[in-house]
Design a protein around this motif. Structure first.
Motif, short mmCIF file in Angstrom:
data_model
loop_
_atom_site.label_atom_id
_atom_site.label_comp_id
_atom_site.label_asym_id
_atom_site.label_seq_id
_atom_site.Cartn_x
_atom_site.Cartn_y
_atom_site.Cartn_z
N PRO A 147 -1.13 -7.20 -0.18
CA PRO A 147 -0.84 -5.87 0.38
C PRO A 147 -1.61 -4.78 -0.35
N ALA A 148 -1.86 -3.69 0.34
CA ALA A 148 -2.65 -2.60 -0.24
C ALA A 148 -1.98 -1.99 -1.46
N MET A 149 -0.65 -2.09 -1.55
CA MET A 149 0.07 -1.48 -2.66
C MET A 149 0.09 -2.37 -3.90
N LEU A 150 -0.31 -3.63 -3.77
CA LEU A 150 -0.18 -4.57 -4.88
C LEU A 150 -1.35 -4.55 -5.88
N PRO A 151 -2.61 -4.36 -5.46
CA PRO A 151 -3.71 -4.39 -6.43
C PRO A 151 -3.53 -3.50 -7.65
N PRO A 152 -2.98 -2.26 -7.53
CA PRO A 152 -2.79 -1.46 -8.74
C PRO A 152 -1.85 -2.10 -9.76
N LEU A 153 -0.98 -3.00 -9.30
CA LEU A 153 -0.05 -3.67 -10.20
C LEU A 153 -0.71 -4.80 -10.99
N ILE A 154 -1.87 -5.24 -10.56
CA ILE A 154 -2.54 -6.37 -11.24
C ILE A 154 -3.96 -6.00 -11.64
N ASP A 155 -4.21 -4.72 -11.78
CA ASP A 155 -5.53 -4.22 -12.15
C ASP A 155 -5.77 -4.44 -13.64
N GLU A 156 -6.79 -5.23 -13.98
CA GLU A 156 -7.09 -5.54 -15.37
C GLU A 156 -7.53 -4.30 -16.15
N ASN A 157 -8.06 -3.29 -15.47
CA ASN A 157 -8.63 -2.13 -16.15
C ASN A 157 -7.76 -0.88 -16.02
N ALA A 158 -6.52 -1.05 -15.62
CA ALA A 158 -5.63 0.09 -15.41
C ALA A 158 -5.39 0.84 -16.72
N VAL A 159 -5.28 2.16 -16.63
CA VAL A 159 -5.03 2.99 -17.81
C VAL A 159 -3.66 3.66 -17.74
N SER A 160 -2.91 3.41 -16.69
CA SER A 160 -1.56 3.96 -16.57
C SER A 160 -0.65 2.91 -15.94
N SER A 161 0.65 3.07 -16.18
CA SER A 161 1.62 2.13 -15.64
C SER A 161 1.79 2.36 -14.14
N LYS A 162 2.39 1.39 -13.50
CA LYS A 162 2.63 1.45 -12.06
C LYS A 162 4.00 0.86 -11.78
N LEU A 163 4.78 1.50 -10.93
CA LEU A 163 6.13 1.03 -10.62
C LEU A 163 6.41 1.26 -9.15
N ILE A 164 6.90 0.24 -8.48
CA ILE A 164 7.24 0.34 -7.06
C ILE A 164 8.65 -0.19 -6.85
N GLU A 165 9.49 0.60 -6.19
CA GLU A 165 10.82 0.15 -5.82
C GLU A 165 10.73 -0.68 -4.55
N VAL A 166 11.45 -1.80 -4.50
CA VAL A 166 11.46 -2.66 -3.33
C VAL A 166 12.91 -2.90 -2.92
N PRO A 167 13.31 -2.49 -1.71
CA PRO A 167 14.69 -2.69 -1.27
C PRO A 167 15.08 -4.16 -1.30
N VAL A 168 16.34 -4.41 -1.60
CA VAL A 168 16.87 -5.77 -1.72
C VAL A 168 17.86 -6.02 -0.59
N GLY A 169 17.66 -7.11 0.11
CA GLY A 169 18.61 -7.54 1.13
C GLY A 169 19.39 -8.75 0.64
N VAL A 170 20.22 -9.29 1.52
CA VAL A 170 21.06 -10.43 1.15
C VAL A 170 20.21 -11.64 0.73
N ARG A 171 19.12 -11.91 1.46
CA ARG A 171 18.30 -13.09 1.16
C ARG A 171 17.65 -12.99 -0.21
N VAL A 172 17.13 -11.83 -0.54
CA VAL A 172 16.50 -11.65 -1.85
C VAL A 172 17.54 -11.80 -2.95
N ARG A 173 18.70 -11.20 -2.77
CA ARG A 173 19.76 -11.28 -3.77
C ARG A 173 20.24 -12.72 -3.95
#
Length: 324
Positions: free
Chosen positions: A141-167
């Protein structure tokens, strides 16, 4: 277990570095703040699982740190209870049974502060960036690459809603019916399932945007955050901030939510309270002066916001920190 375990400096911290306790495969704590057991498992190449159970009655803090050389995607899901997560550069959120988190801490540290008077069941996993890319390939997904960027200089945080299946999937990580290789195989399958379900949420757009941010929009939002936090005592209004970077207010808020996991107001509030918390720990200033410095004209508003964020009023927080 693999030798790489010795290279992982994972710290359980309740107050300061002098009392930090190195974690091996399992750590148990029973003190004035909580009764906690946490287990760490290396379940395959580039994959770790963390399982924590706790009865919380005080104000403990869990501060893990890892020293793996590459970038890692981290996630935490609360099967039961609530815990606040904060990163060193100001990003923060609450992890609950309705909201999980995907993040990357640029300094490889994170602070977890469980809410008092609760039973906490917290599952977490870490995935090395190259494994994430290998598994998702073109479906990343387009939102995921910043979370695995080897050269990132700042943190990244994304909230993901939780449903019954995930829980339910996260809860199954705590199973005690399997042992040895069978348990590791089961855990690996559950982690992959969780990643798939969380990624699907991202692919649909957690922030509500139908399209990912363009490079120009991303640059504008990063600029807006810098302008917002440059003077927390007198920050620009939402309208002024949006006009300054060439976006409308709705797009600016949506962009903040996508990049930082919080709205413009929430970002400012969290940063103010984090600065105040650090001042309470490190400076001998009156609470009223700290409140004014971070942008609160009325000390009662500051006290209410701080208590909601950290679970205790600022004066009480300072006393307890000094006692420790």
């Amino acid at each position: 277990m693999p030798n790489s375990r010795a290279a992982l400096d994972w710290l359980l911290r309740e107050d300061d570095d002098e009392r930090a306790v190195p974690v091996s495969e399992r750590v148990e704590v029973d003190d004035d703040h909580w009764r906690m057991s946490t287990e760490r498992l290396d379940i395959g190449p580039g994959m770790w699982v963390f399982l924590s159970l706790a009865d919380v009655w005080g104000e403990p803090t869990l501060e893990p740190r890892h020293e793996e050389p590459s970038a890692w995607l981290c996630s935490n899901i609360a099967v039961k209870g609530k815990v606040s997560l904060s990163l060193s550069d100001g990003l923060s959120t609450d992890i609950t049974d309705r909201c999980s988190v995907l993040y990357r801490a640029v300094d490889k540290r994170a602070r977890f502060s469980p809410a008092p008077s609760q039973r906490l069941q917290l599952a977490g996993y870490m995935l090395r960036s190259d494994r994430v890319r290998q598994m998702l390939g073109e479906s990343l997904p387009a939102m995921l690459p910043p979370l695995i960027d080897e050269n990132a200089v700042s943190s990244k945080l994304i909230e993901v809603p939780v449903g019954v299946r995930v829980r339910q999937a996260a809860g199954s990580l705590f199973t005690t019916k399997l042992r040895g290789a069978l348990r590791l195989l089961f855990l690996e399958g559950v982690v992959l399932q969780l990643l798939a379900m969380q990624t699907a949420r991202l692919d649909r757009g957690v922030s509500g945007r139908e399209n990912p941010l363009s490079p120009k929009e991303r640059s504008s939002i990063l600029e807006a955050r810098d302008l917002l936090l440059a003077n927390m005592r007198h920050p620009p209004s939402l309208a002024a901030l949006a006009a300054e970077v060439g976006l409308n207010e709705k797009a600016l808020n949506a962009g903040f939510k996508e990049l930082f996991g919080t709205t413009v107001f929430e970002t400012l509030r969290n940063e103010r309270l984090e600065h105040a918390r650090q001042a309470l720990e490190n400076e001998d200033l009156p609470v009223k002066r700290i409140a004014f410095r971070v942008g609160y004209n009325h000390v009662n508003n500051f006290i209410n916001a701080f208590t909601a964020r950290y679970g205790t009023p600022p004066r009480k927080y300072r006393v307890r920190r000094s006692e420790r």
